[in-house]
Design a protein around this motif. Structure first.
Motif, PDB file in Angstrom:
ATOM      1  N   THR A 113      32.612  20.295  47.980  1.00  0.00           N
ATOM      2  CA  THR A 113      32.791  20.183  49.429  1.00  0.00           C
ATOM      3  C   THR A 113      31.612  20.840  50.149  1.00  0.00           C
ATOM      4  O   THR A 113      30.962  21.723  49.593  1.00  0.00           O
ATOM      5  CB  THR A 113      34.109  20.851  49.860  1.00  0.00           C
ATOM      6  OG1 THR A 113      34.034  22.250  49.558  1.00  0.00           O
ATOM      7  CG2 THR A 113      35.302  20.245  49.142  1.00  0.00           C
ATOM      8  N   PRO A 114      31.329  20.402  51.406  1.00  0.00           N
ATOM      9  CA  PRO A 114      30.173  20.938  52.144  1.00  0.00           C
ATOM     10  C   PRO A 114      30.311  22.431  52.430  1.00  0.00           C
ATOM     11  O   PRO A 114      31.405  22.916  52.715  1.00  0.00           O
ATOM     12  CB  PRO A 114      30.197  20.158  53.466  1.00  0.00           C
ATOM     13  CG  PRO A 114      31.145  19.039  53.281  1.00  0.00           C
ATOM     14  CD  PRO A 114      32.077  19.404  52.180  1.00  0.00           C
ATOM     15  N   LYS A 115      29.193  23.136  52.348  1.00  0.00           N
ATOM     16  CA  LYS A 115      29.170  24.562  52.682  1.00  0.00           C
ATOM     17  C   LYS A 115      28.597  24.783  54.078  1.00  0.00           C
ATOM     18  O   LYS A 115      29.056  25.662  54.805  1.00  0.00           O
ATOM     19  CB  LYS A 115      28.312  25.343  51.660  1.00  0.00           C
ATOM     20  CG  LYS A 115      28.667  25.100  50.204  1.00  0.00           C
ATOM     21  CD  LYS A 115      30.081  25.453  49.870  1.00  0.00           C
ATOM     22  CE  LYS A 115      30.437  25.078  48.435  1.00  0.00           C
ATOM     23  NZ  LYS A 115      31.819  24.596  48.324  1.00  0.00           N
ATOM     24  N   ILE A 116      27.553  24.043  54.437  1.00  0.00           N
ATOM     25  CA  ILE A 116      27.016  24.116  55.799  1.00  0.00           C
ATOM     26  C   ILE A 116      27.803  23.115  56.635  1.00  0.00           C
ATOM     27  O   ILE A 116      27.826  21.928  56.316  1.00  0.00           O
ATOM     28  CB  ILE A 116      25.516  23.746  55.840  1.00  0.00           C
ATOM     29  CG1 ILE A 116      24.690  24.700  54.976  1.00  0.00           C
ATOM     30  CG2 ILE A 116      24.994  23.755  57.267  1.00  0.00           C
ATOM     31  CD1 ILE A 116      23.198  24.363  54.948  1.00  0.00           C
TER      32      ILE A 116
ATOM     33  N   PHE B 210      30.018  32.815  59.464  1.00  0.00           N
ATOM     34  CA  PHE B 210      28.575  33.074  59.521  1.00  0.00           C
ATOM     35  C   PHE B 210      27.865  31.917  60.208  1.00  0.00           C
ATOM     36  O   PHE B 210      28.145  30.745  59.923  1.00  0.00           O
ATOM     37  CB  PHE B 210      27.997  33.235  58.109  1.00  0.00           C
ATOM     38  CG  PHE B 210      28.325  34.549  57.462  1.00  0.00           C
ATOM     39  CD1 PHE B 210      27.830  35.741  57.989  1.00  0.00           C
ATOM     40  CD2 PHE B 210      29.120  34.603  56.332  1.00  0.00           C
ATOM     41  CE1 PHE B 210      28.130  36.954  57.384  1.00  0.00           C
ATOM     42  CE2 PHE B 210      29.427  35.815  55.723  1.00  0.00           C
ATOM     43  CZ  PHE B 210      28.928  36.993  56.253  1.00  0.00           C
ATOM     44  N   GLU B 211      26.906  32.257  61.083  1.00  0.00           N
ATOM     45  CA  GLU B 211      26.134  31.234  61.769  1.00  0.00           C
ATOM     46  C   GLU B 211      24.798  31.039  61.052  1.00  0.00           C
ATOM     47  O   GLU B 211      24.166  32.001  60.624  1.00  0.00           O
ATOM     48  CB  GLU B 211      25.908  31.671  63.215  1.00  0.00           C
ATOM     49  CG  GLU B 211      25.471  30.537  64.111  1.00  0.00           C
ATOM     50  CD  GLU B 211      25.349  30.971  65.577  1.00  0.00           C
ATOM     51  OE1 GLU B 211      26.200  31.768  66.029  1.00  0.00           O
ATOM     52  OE2 GLU B 211      24.400  30.508  66.231  1.00  0.00           O
ATOM     53  N   VAL B 212      24.383  29.791  60.930  1.00  0.00           N
ATOM     54  CA  VAL B 212      23.127  29.436  60.264  1.00  0.00           C
ATOM     55  C   VAL B 212      22.219  28.758  61.280  1.00  0.00           C
ATOM     56  O   VAL B 212      22.682  27.923  62.053  1.00  0.00           O
ATOM     57  CB  VAL B 212      23.379  28.436  59.101  1.00  0.00           C
ATOM     58  CG1 VAL B 212      22.083  28.097  58.388  1.00  0.00           C
ATOM     59  CG2 VAL B 212      24.405  28.972  58.136  1.00  0.00           C
TER      60      VAL B 212
ATOM     61  N   TYR C  76      20.042  25.980  62.029  1.00  0.00           N
ATOM     62  CA  TYR C  76      19.889  24.672  61.391  1.00  0.00           C
ATOM     63  C   TYR C  76      18.868  23.867  62.183  1.00  0.00           C
ATOM     64  O   TYR C  76      19.202  23.162  63.122  1.00  0.00           O
ATOM     65  CB  TYR C  76      21.242  23.965  61.340  1.00  0.00           C
ATOM     66  CG  TYR C  76      21.274  22.796  60.369  1.00  0.00           C
ATOM     67  CD1 TYR C  76      21.446  23.017  59.010  1.00  0.00           C
ATOM     68  CD2 TYR C  76      21.125  21.492  60.817  1.00  0.00           C
ATOM     69  CE1 TYR C  76      21.485  21.959  58.116  1.00  0.00           C
ATOM     70  CE2 TYR C  76      21.153  20.432  59.925  1.00  0.00           C
ATOM     71  CZ  TYR C  76      21.337  20.670  58.585  1.00  0.00           C
ATOM     72  OH  TYR C  76      21.375  19.620  57.692  1.00  0.00           O
TER      73      TYR C  76
ATOM     74  N   LEU D 217      28.786  28.472  58.007  1.00  0.00           N
ATOM     75  CA  LEU D 217      29.118  28.427  56.580  1.00  0.00           C
ATOM     76  C   LEU D 217      30.629  28.278  56.427  1.00  0.00           C
ATOM     77  O   LEU D 217      31.399  29.005  57.069  1.00  0.00           O
ATOM     78  CB  LEU D 217      28.638  29.700  55.880  1.00  0.00           C
ATOM     79  CG  LEU D 217      27.123  29.870  55.790  1.00  0.00           C
ATOM     80  CD1 LEU D 217      26.777  31.162  55.048  1.00  0.00           C
ATOM     81  CD2 LEU D 217      26.471  28.683  55.097  1.00  0.00           C
TER      82      LEU D 217
END
Lengths: 381, 381
Positions: free
Chosen positions: A131-134, A146-148, A150, A157
C-alpha cells in the motif's frame, strides 16, 4: 563455537589480532579425547594450519560483546561482572550490539513472525498487497501525521494501510494482507510509541458474521505461537538467556471474552470502571493478570467494545447499540491488535462521521469505494 | 463464471439490480445437458431460489469493467467495440479498474514474485530484515531525497536500504534480504521513474569471489521465472489476454557476458560507443535485442562495468583497474537490478570517496561499521 589448537609460531601472530576481527582459517577438524565443555562443538577441535586476517577490527572497541550480551538476571543479582552497556552506547554502536546472541535471535524471530503470519494467511487464500506510504491528504484524522515536501506541494506519510486494504476488498480481492512501514508523528517516549514501525495488517470480507474474521485472526496468532515454539526454540532460548521470561501460554481455540465480562472481572478485583469507559493501560495490564490466573493463557481476545470509545467507522452491534462489532487482542496484558467490522454503507458512514465531527471530504476516494458494490468486511488496524 | 437459471418472478427483481452490485444467492447446482460454452463452469448451472442484494452499486458507473478489460490487440486491430478507458479515468476509479481480470492477476503475480524471492533466499540461509525509512541525513548523495518535517527538525526518506543492509552484514548476519518501500524524489514522467516503489534487496558476505553472489542472484531470478511459469500460469494467461506478449525465455544457468563483450556486440551492430562509456537507454534496449537473437534469452547478466561509471563505493577489478567488480542484470533490454562488490576497507573507501568529491562525514555510522571487522560483501541496490 569450536576449540582450536594452534602452533606456537602462530600463537604470537594470533595474539596480536584485535578482538572482533574476521579471520579465514585453514586447518584439520579432529576428534577430541575429552569433551570440550566450554564450546558448542564438544566432540571435535580445529587444528589450525594457516590463518589470514580478512578484516581487522580497531584495537579499542566502543563496547565489549560479552558486556552487551550479559544476562539481565546476573546483572540484577550481582553475580559476575556488573558492567551494563547503556542503551545510548548500544544504539550509537548498533553494528557491534547486533552481534550479541540475543539480538541475532531477535532478528530471526522477527523474520519468523512475518513468515508464519504469511503462511497462515496464504493457506486461507489471502493475497499479499503493498500500500502507498506517501499519501496526498492526512486521511486518518490528521493528527500525528508526518508532512513530506513533495516537489512544490506537501504530502503525508501513511499512518496505516487501513484505507488501502479496504479499497482492495472493494476491488474484489476478498482477503488481503500487507507487511510494511507505518509512520506516527507521536512525540512520546514509551515502549508503545515509535515514529516508524513495521505493521502486519489484514482485511477480509466475511459471509455471515464478523466472528468469522475474529476466528481467522485468533487461529493465525495460534499458528504463529506454535510455529515459533517449533521452529525457533534455539532463538527463543538465546533471548531468554539474556532476558529471562516465563514460557508463553495460549489456548486452542483462543479465549474470547466480551468487554462486559472483562469489566466484571476488574470490578471483582476492586477496580471502579464504567460500562462504556475504555480500558486504561493499568487496567489492561491488571486484566491480563486476572485472565492469566483464571484461564492460564497469555493471549486472549476482548470482544464487543463500547461503541462510544471506538472510531466513527466502527459498525454498531445490531443487538445492542451501546456496543460495537469490534475487539482488541492482548498478549501479556498489552494490546497487540485492534479490529472492527467497518461500516461499508456510505449512508451509515456519513451519519456516524457527522456524530464524531469527522469530515469525509478528505477521504472521498475511500467513501466512493463503497458506492460500486462492496462486501461487508473488517480489519485489524 | 457460472450460468444461472432464475424464476420469472425473480427476473423482474434481478433486472433492477445495478451492475457491479454484490448479491448473496441461494440455489441448487445442477448438471446441464449441454455444455455452457460462455461460462468457465461449463458442466453445471445454478438454479437460483433466493437472492439478496448485499451491497448495491450506484446506477451509473464511472467506467465499465468490460471496457477496462478489453484486449490491447483488439483495440489496435479495431475488431469489436473500441472504447478505451484512459489512464486518468482508471486511476481516479482504481477500485473499479482493479476488478479487471488482468489487474487481479497482476497483483497475484506481484505476490508471487515476492514469495519466490523469499523462498529462493531462505533456502540459502538468508535472514529477512526491515530497514529504517525515515533517516536523519540524506545519506546517499543527497539529490532526489524527500524531506520530512520531524517534530522541530528535518529528516529524510530513505532512497534504498543499502547502508542498512551492509551494516547488517557487518553485524554478522552474513546473508540478508529486505522487501520494502523506497522513495526517490525524481520529478520524471517515465515508466522507469516512480517517487515510491517496493524494492527487493539482498546483501551477502562471500568467501572467495564476488561471483559467488552473482551466481546466487542469477539462480534466484531463475527460481522466480520458473516459479511464476509453474504456479501462476493462469494469472500470466489473464494478463496476456489483455496485454499480449511473447513467452519469457531464459537460460539455466543464466547467460553472463562481460561489459567488453556487450560493447563489441553493439559495435558489430554499427553503434559507436567508448570502452569506458556507460550504456545509454537505447543501447541497453538494442543490446537486449542482440542478446535475444544470439542466445535466445530475455534475461542476462552484464558483468565488469567500467569503474568510471559506477559509484565511489564500488570495488575496482584487481586484474584491471579500468573495470570494476560490478554488474547489471537485464530483462527484455531493461536493467532490473544493479550490484557490485562494495569496498569494505575504510581506507580504500576514503580514497575513492575523495576522488569522487563525496564527503563521508554524513555517513559516519556506515563507514564506522567497517572498523570492527566486516566480511567482504556485495548487494544489488
Amino acid at each position: 563455537m569450536v576449540s582450536a589448537s594452534v602452533s606456537k609460531q602462530m600463537v604470537k601472530f594470533l595474539s596480536n589480532v584485535t578482538k572482533e576481527s574476521l579471520l579465514d582459517v585453514q586447518g584439520v577438524v579432529r576428534k577430541t579425547d575429552q569433551k570440550i565443555v566450554s564450546c558448542s562443538q564438544q566432540e571435535v577441535e580445529l587444528h589450525v594450519e594457516q590463518a589470514f586476517v580478512v578484516s581487522a577490527a580497531e584495537p579499542v572497541l566502543p563496547l565489549q560483546i560479552e558486556d552487551a550480551a550479559r544476562s539481565e538476571s546476573s546483572l540484577e543479582e550481582g553475580d559476575g561482572p556488573s558492567i551494563r552497556v547503556n542503551q545510548d552506547t548500544r544504539l550509537d554502536n548498533r553494528v557491534l550490539d547486533l552481534r550479541t546472541p540475543a539480538n541475532q535471535a531477535i532478528f530471526r524471530i522477527q523474520m519468523g513472525v512475518c513468515e508464519l503470519f504469511r503462511q497462515a494467511l496464504q493457506r486461507q487464500g489471502f493475497v499479499e498487497i503493498n500500500t502507498p506510504k506517501i499519501i496526498a491528504v492526512a486521511s486518518e484524522g490528521g493528527a500525528n501525521v508526518f508532512e513530506v515536501t513533495y516537489f512544490k506541494n506537501s504530502a503525508y506519510l501513511a499512518q496505516s494501510p487501513q484505507l488501502y486494504k479496504q479499497m482492495a476488498i472493494a476491488a474484489d480481492f476478498e482477503k488481503v494482507y500487507t507487511i510494511g512501514a507505518v509512520f506516527r508523528a507521536e512525540d512520546s517516549n514509551t515502549h508503545r510509541h515509535l515514529t516508524e514501525f513495521v505493521g502486519l495488517d489484514l482485511e477480509m470480507a466475511f459471509h455471515y458474521h464478523y466472528h468469522e474474521v475474529v476466528d481467522v485472526i485468533g487461529q493465525m496468532f495460534n499458528a504463529i505461537f506454535r510455529g515459533l515454539a517449533d521452529q525457533y526454540s534455539e532463538e527463543i532460548a538465546a533471548v531468554n538467556k539474556q532476558y529471562p521470561a516465563e514460557p508463553f501460554q495460549f489456548l486452542d481455540p483462543p479465549l474470547r471474552l466480551e468487554f462486559k465480562e472483562g469489566v466484571a472481572m476488574l470490578r471483582e478485583a476492586g477496580v471502579e470502571t464504567g460500562d462504556e469507559e475504555d480500558l486504561s493501560t493499568p487496567n489492561e495490564k491488571l486484566l491480563g493478570k486476572l485472565v492469566k490466573a483464571k484461564y492460564c493463557t497469555d493471549f486472549y481476545i476482548l470482544d464487543k467494545f463500547p461503541l462510544a470509545v471506538r472510531p466513527f467507522y466502527t459498525m454498531p452491534d445490531p443487538q445492542d447499540p451501546r456496543y460495537s462489532n469490534s475487539y482488541d487482542m492482548f498478549m501479556r496484558g498489552e494490546e497487540i491488535i485492534s479490529g472492527a467490522q467497518r461500516i461499508h454503507d456510505p449512508k451509515l458512514l456519513a451519519e456516524r462521521a457527522a456524530l464524531h465531527n469527522v469530515s469525509l471530504d478528505k477521504i472521498k476516494p475511500y467513501v466512493d469505494s463503497f458506492r460500486y458494490g462492496c462486501p461487508p468486511h473488517r480489519p485489524p488496524p
